[in-house]
Design an enzyme around this catalytic site. Structure first.
Site, short mmCIF file in Angstrom:
data_model
loop_
_atom_site.label_atom_id
_atom_site.label_comp_id
_atom_site.label_asym_id
_atom_site.label_seq_id
_atom_site.Cartn_x
_atom_site.Cartn_y
_atom_site.Cartn_z
N TYR A 142 -22.46 29.76 10.95
CA TYR A 142 -22.50 29.68 12.42
C TYR A 142 -23.93 29.58 12.92
O TYR A 142 -24.30 28.66 13.66
CB TYR A 142 -21.81 30.90 13.02
CG TYR A 142 -21.73 30.88 14.53
CD1 TYR A 142 -20.71 30.20 15.18
CD2 TYR A 142 -22.68 31.55 15.30
CE1 TYR A 142 -20.63 30.18 16.57
CE2 TYR A 142 -22.61 31.54 16.69
CZ TYR A 142 -21.59 30.85 17.32
OH TYR A 142 -21.52 30.83 18.70
N LYS A 146 -25.93 26.16 14.56
CA LYS A 146 -26.54 26.24 15.88
C LYS A 146 -28.03 25.92 15.81
O LYS A 146 -28.57 25.22 16.67
CB LYS A 146 -26.32 27.64 16.47
CG LYS A 146 -24.88 28.00 16.75
CD LYS A 146 -24.25 27.09 17.78
CE LYS A 146 -22.82 27.50 18.09
NZ LYS A 146 -22.16 26.59 19.06
#
Length: 240
Positions: A142, A146
């Site tokens: 994650y 990002k």
């Protein structure tokens, strides 16, 4: 929470600019659309997504225009991204919902294709929702994705890139993510006593995203953490 000074809004409004929003069907995106409609600083706002929402019908939403696209074939929708001075991107999903490959496709591939089309279409200010902990070198998927998106958007060379890294987003969801529910329970005491430390309501993020457009550009790439998102939403300098 305070809005930007009326003079700034009037001055910006007089320039007759348009914007697009990608990710308007999510909770943060919905909050952003409401903020944009209520503030009415753009001549037109185009909502670009896979489906149209009936809630945006009627006189209140007359400034909005909804365009349906296939994210797998975004290159076929070049015209939808042309001529907008500002682009807002709130697109995102979860690995639990779509799996590892689906998560990468949405949170990286789709966003980067949107960014590329926006840049080639003349967008000068790209406003991106990222996340706390974004780091392209992270071992966590994650955070890594990002961070990669942030870096690759910066490489595109927008005149201005505003990256928002909110903490835990507070919103009522029809489909509540398991991880979000877990952290909301775990962090409940901190959220109660220090609401700006680790969490932020989606309405606060939306207000800050609109306010950033009205603020002068100090650096071509600016990153706002959770604390500064709260400050900007209140009309205060973020200390970027």
């Amino acid at each position: 929470m305070a809005e930007a000074a009326p003079g700034k809004e009037d001055e910006f409004r007089s320039t007759n600019q348009t914007a697009f929003v990608v990710g308007h069907t999510g909770r943060t995106g919905m909050a952003l659309v409401e903020e944009l409609v209520n503030r009415n600083i753009f001549q037109k706002v185009v909502l670009i997504g896979r489906r149209k929402l009936d809630k945006y019908e009627g006189e209140k939403y007359s400034m909005l225009e909804q365009k349906m696209v296939d994210f797998e074939e975004l290159e076929d929708y070049v015209d939808e991204f042309k001529g907008h001075s500002v682009g807002f991107v709130c697109l995102g999903t979860s690995r639990a919902k779509v799996g590892k490959e689906g998560f990468r496709r949405v949170d990286h591939d789709y966003i980067m294709k949107v960014a590329e089309l926006a840049k080639s279409g003349g967008c000068s200010h790209f406003v991106l929702i990222s996340a706390t902990g974004a780091d392209r070198n992270s071992s966590l998927l994650y955070n890594k994705l990002k961070g990669e998106v942030e870096a690759e958007c910066a490489d595109l060379g927008f005149q201005r890139l505003s990256i928002f890294r909110p903490g835990l987003l507070i919103a009522e969801r029809e489909e509540s993510r398991i991880t979000e529910r877990f952290f909301r329970v775990l962090l409940a005491p901190i959220i109660y006593f220090k609401p700006t430390l680790v969490s932020v309501p989606v309405e606060t993020v939306a207000k800050a995203m609109v306010n950033i457009v009205l603020e002068p550009c100090e650096e071509p790439v600016e990153t706002l953490d959770n604390k500064n998102i709260h400050r900007l939403a209140q009309g205060k300098e973020s200390g970027k």
